[in-house]
Design an enzyme around this catalytic site. Structure first.
Site, PDB file in Angstrom:
ATOM      1  CB  CYS A  28      13.697   8.190   8.255  1.00  0.00           C
ATOM      2  SG  CYS A  28      14.619   6.941   7.352  1.00  0.00           S
ATOM      3  CD  GLU A  55      12.764  -0.071   9.992  1.00  0.00           C
ATOM      4  OE1 GLU A  55      13.470   0.850  10.429  1.00  0.00           O
ATOM      5  OE2 GLU A  55      13.040  -1.276  10.145  1.00  0.00           O
ATOM      6  CD  GLU A  62      10.874  12.887  11.274  1.00  0.00           C
ATOM      7  OE1 GLU A  62       9.656  12.626  11.388  1.00  0.00           O
ATOM      8  OE2 GLU A  62      11.680  12.082  10.770  1.00  0.00           O
ATOM      9  CE  LYS A 103      -1.552   3.035   1.997  1.00  0.00           C
ATOM     10  NZ  LYS A 103      -1.215   4.428   1.578  1.00  0.00           N
TER      11      LYS A 103
HETATM   12  P1  NAD Z   1       3.007   8.859   7.169  1.00  0.00           P
HETATM   13  O1  NAD Z   1       3.093   8.170   8.461  1.00  0.00           O
HETATM   14  O2  NAD Z   1       2.125  10.043   7.049  1.00  0.00           O
HETATM   15  O3  NAD Z   1       2.532   7.869   5.997  1.00  0.00           O
HETATM   16  C1  NAD Z   1       3.184   6.638   5.764  1.00  0.00           C
HETATM   17  C2  NAD Z   1       2.215   5.665   5.144  1.00  0.00           C
HETATM   18  O4  NAD Z   1       1.168   5.400   6.073  1.00  0.00           O
HETATM   19  C3  NAD Z   1       1.527   6.159   3.878  1.00  0.00           C
HETATM   20  O5  NAD Z   1       1.429   5.092   2.961  1.00  0.00           O
HETATM   21  C4  NAD Z   1       0.143   6.531   4.353  1.00  0.00           C
HETATM   22  O6  NAD Z   1      -0.860   6.433   3.348  1.00  0.00           O
HETATM   23  C5  NAD Z   1      -0.087   5.494   5.424  1.00  0.00           C
HETATM   24  N1  NAD Z   1      -1.117   5.838   6.410  1.00  0.00           N
HETATM   25  C6  NAD Z   1      -1.593   7.053   6.746  1.00  0.00           C
HETATM   26  N2  NAD Z   1      -2.539   6.935   7.703  1.00  0.00           N
HETATM   27  C7  NAD Z   1      -2.654   5.624   7.971  1.00  0.00           C
HETATM   28  C8  NAD Z   1      -3.450   4.872   8.880  1.00  0.00           C
HETATM   29  N3  NAD Z   1      -4.325   5.446   9.696  1.00  0.00           N
HETATM   30  N4  NAD Z   1      -3.301   3.524   8.901  1.00  0.00           N
HETATM   31  C9  NAD Z   1      -2.396   2.922   8.097  1.00  0.00           C
HETATM   32  N5  NAD Z   1      -1.624   3.587   7.218  1.00  0.00           N
HETATM   33  C10 NAD Z   1      -1.743   4.917   7.151  1.00  0.00           C
HETATM   34  O7  NAD Z   1       4.521   9.219   6.795  1.00  0.00           O
HETATM   35  P2  NAD Z   1       5.073  10.095   5.606  1.00  0.00           P
HETATM   36  O8  NAD Z   1       4.747  11.511   5.854  1.00  0.00           O
HETATM   37  O9  NAD Z   1       4.674   9.497   4.313  1.00  0.00           O
HETATM   38  O10 NAD Z   1       6.650   9.849   5.766  1.00  0.00           O
HETATM   39  C11 NAD Z   1       7.443  10.631   6.551  1.00  0.00           C
HETATM   40  C12 NAD Z   1       7.728   9.960   7.877  1.00  0.00           C
HETATM   41  O11 NAD Z   1       8.254   8.661   7.657  1.00  0.00           O
HETATM   42  C13 NAD Z   1       8.811  10.690   8.665  1.00  0.00           C
HETATM   43  O12 NAD Z   1       8.459  10.710  10.007  1.00  0.00           O
HETATM   44  C14 NAD Z   1      10.053   9.833   8.446  1.00  0.00           C
HETATM   45  O13 NAD Z   1      11.031   9.973   9.431  1.00  0.00           O
HETATM   46  C15 NAD Z   1       9.460   8.467   8.398  1.00  0.00           C
HETATM   47  N6  NAD Z   1      10.327   7.541   7.690  1.00  0.00           N
HETATM   48  C16 NAD Z   1      10.986   6.576   8.403  1.00  0.00           C
HETATM   49  C17 NAD Z   1      11.872   5.718   7.759  1.00  0.00           C
HETATM   50  C18 NAD Z   1      12.653   4.679   8.526  1.00  0.00           C
HETATM   51  O14 NAD Z   1      13.234   3.798   7.892  1.00  0.00           O
HETATM   52  N7  NAD Z   1      12.709   4.737   9.838  1.00  0.00           N
HETATM   53  C19 NAD Z   1      12.060   5.828   6.370  1.00  0.00           C
HETATM   54  C20 NAD Z   1      11.372   6.815   5.686  1.00  0.00           C
HETATM   55  C21 NAD Z   1      10.496   7.658   6.351  1.00  0.00           C
END
Ligand code: NAD
Length: 521
Positions: free
Chosen positions: A291, A257, A389, A184
């Site tokens: 991240c 993650e 962050e 997804k």
């Molecule tokens: P996000 O949490 O907003 O979204 C991530 C995913 O979750 C998307 O596919 C989104 O559609 C989905 N999502 C949203 N609401 C949901 C719900 N209620 N239930 C299930 N899924 C849902 O994150 P983002 O803004 O896309 O990414 C940025 C964040 O990700 C930052 O905090 C970054 O640090 C983190 N990140 C972490 C890593 C790592 O390896 N630790 C890598 C990349 C990004």
């Protein structure tokens, strides 16, 4: 606004990729925009919870056959994928750049990550999945073997910032382990995983084993968590908690993650020029939307002036602009929401007394979501960006009196994802590293040394996550361990008569076993 370059990918190509998404039951669609100019480049299906459930059922059915293939045959598919990916470099970089707005060098980094994942897991899958002989309950008389079965179907919920790495690279170990996979992707970046799906099919992955379901996270998240056997989530800590709660309710295993507030430490004996170069890459790679990127720098007071001068000089020299070529260092932010967050963090800090050393403003003349690489000082704990962050090109510079203070302040964070230590003395750097509460620590590098060390696990401590990707652990998490123990000659059932004697003999045996085991392996 200057004329932003339009995507080199034709609308028809995006339409063809959209056709590979799991077929939805309704006709609603989701527009996908190019951050460089906010234009719509294509549409993908807006799937429903029922679509997710059907996609998981289909992946499960297809994976039955896939799991029965010899592991060598699954490896052959992934090896072909590795080579085909390298052959199509420019094509995938165009797609990634179109939907993320990142600079081409940043897209290149995740392209290389996907190739590395294919090579590493292609080379190690057989060894990781081969049944392993374990010490038995009674030496020689109990034969114990650990088997590694696929869990069934793995759900991958991925963010937009590294759409190839965090969907396709993540799917590779799960597929090699014999699972079906349902991705997804983020609403903003579905075309990159769809491109990966198309290439995997071309390389021999049977239809149905990997599904990409496009749509909204809050609608599709829980049904996916409920239907799959392991959910791998990458994204914000806030949404990670929602996913973990759903995983708890449905007893679905999960790995998370999450976010970070990563620190870079410049010790008193650091090569200041090298540290500044590393800090610039660490802070502004992917416009800070990484991240593991650096948002806090602790520099020893004895080198603080030299480091600051070198760091600012290099930060100011970065080329910020849109372009589907290798001419620029820093690209766009994803969208208006993220730009507003970055602006709010900087405004809040400045209102409370922070000083902007460079940057600190949006650049609408380059594109709607461009923001300058920004360095702040005089940041105090009340300011939002001190702990939270930002996820943008903003870094805070702090002077410290000692290494202990730098370590203490680094660890004084709810996050624990990545850190970086700069020193001319490697031993000292490694000692400092092990005192930091971060899942990865890079000595004399900002983030790529650990990220690229695929044989070692990567992930977060504290609020930065649960579980790890990469290494053997990154594949084992997609397997169900099963212990098969075969008992020979001696039975564990106590005899009908003579239980006291049996107790004595068992105790002597256990005592003896300890003595023997102390002699060595
Ligand atoms: P996000 O949490 O907003 O979204 C991530 C995913 O979750 C998307 O596919 C989104 O559609 C989905 N999502 C949203 N609401 C949901 C719900 N209620 N239930 C299930 N899924 C849902 O994150 P983002 O803004 O896309 O990414 C940025 C964040 O990700 C930052 O905090 C970054 O640090 C983190 N990140 C972490 C890593 C790592 O390896 N630790 C890598 C990349 C990004």
């Amino acid at each position: 606004m200057a004329d932003a370059p339009s995507s080199p990918v034709a609308r028809e190509r995006f339409d063809a990729l959209a056709g590979l998404a799991f077929p939805p039951t309704n006709r609603d669609s989701l527009p996908v925009r190019a951050p460089y100019d906010d234009s719509v480049v294509g549409d993908v299906p807006l799937s429903t919870p029922d679509d997710v459930r059907t996609a998981v059922e289909d992946a499960r059915a297809a994976a039955d056959e896939w799991a029965s293939w010899p592991v060598e045959d699954r490896v052959a598919v992934i090896r072909r994928f590795h080579d085909a990916l390298l052959d199509r470099r420019e094509s995938i970089l165009d797609v990634i750049q179109t939907e993320t707005g990142k600079a081409r060098v940043d897209a290149l980094e995740e392209f290389l990550d996907a190739a590395t994942a294919a090579r590493y897991y292609g080379n190690h899958a057989k060894q990781v999945l081969t049944p392993t002989r374990r010490g038995g309950a009674i030496p020689l008389l109990t034969k114990t073997v650990e088997h590694h079965h696929p869990v069934g179907v793995v759900g991958i919920i991925s963010p937009w910032n590294y759409p190839l790495s965090l969907s396709i690279s993540e799917a590779i170990p799960a597929l090699l382990a014999g699972n079906g996979v349902v991705i997804k992707p983020d609403e903003g970046t579905p075309f990159t995983p769809l491109w990966g799906l198309e290439l995997l099919h071309e390389c021999g992955l049977p239809e149905g084993v990997l599904q990409v379901v496009t749509g909204e996270g809050p609608t599709l998240g829980e049904p996916l968590v409920e239907a799959v056997d392991h959910v791998s989530f990458t994204g914000s800590t806030e949404v990670g908690r929602i996913v973990a709660e759903a995983a708890g309710r449905h007893l679905t295993e999960c790995s998370l993650e999450l976010g970070g507030k990563n620190a870079l430490l410049v010790l008193d004996d650091a090569d200041v020029e090298k540290a500044a170069r590393g800090a610039v890459r660490g802070s502004f790679a992917n416009a800070g939307q990484l991240c593991i990127s650096i948002e806090r720098i602790y520099v020893h007071e004895s080198v603080a002036d030299d480091f600051r001068d070198a760091f600012l000089r290099k930060a100011r020299a970065l080329a910020l602009d849109a372009g589907y070529d290798y001419d620029h260092d820093v690209g766009s932010l994803l969208d208006g929401e993220l730009l507003a967050k970055v602006e709010a963090h900087v405004e809040d800090a400045v209102e409370q007394g922070a000083t902007v050393l460079t940057g600190g403003r949006a650049r609408p003349n380059l594109g709607p979501y461009f923001y300058e690489p920004t360095v702040l000082t005089d940041v105090t704990p009340e300011m939002t960006l001190a702990d939270e962050e930002t996820f943008g090109p903003v870094v805070s510079l702090y002077e410290v009196e000692s290494v202990s203070e730098a370590i203490e302040r680094t660890n004084d964070s709810a996050y624990g994802l990545n850190a970086s230590v700069w020193t001319k003395n490697e031993d000292r750097g490694e000692q400092v590293a092990t005192r930091l509460e971060a899942g990865t620590v890079n000595v004399n590098d900002a983030y790529l040394a650990a990220w690229g060390s695929f044989d070692a696990p990567m992930g977060g401590m504290k609020n930065s996550g649960i579980g790890r990707r990469h290494g053997r652990r990154g594949m084992r998490k997609y397997t169900e361990s099963q212990t098969v123990a075969t008992q020979r000659v001696v039975s564990f059932s106590p005899p009908k008569r003579g239980k006291r004697l049996w107790a004595e003999a068992a105790t002597v045996g256990v005592r003896l076993w300890k003595r023997i085991s102390e002699l060595g392996p």
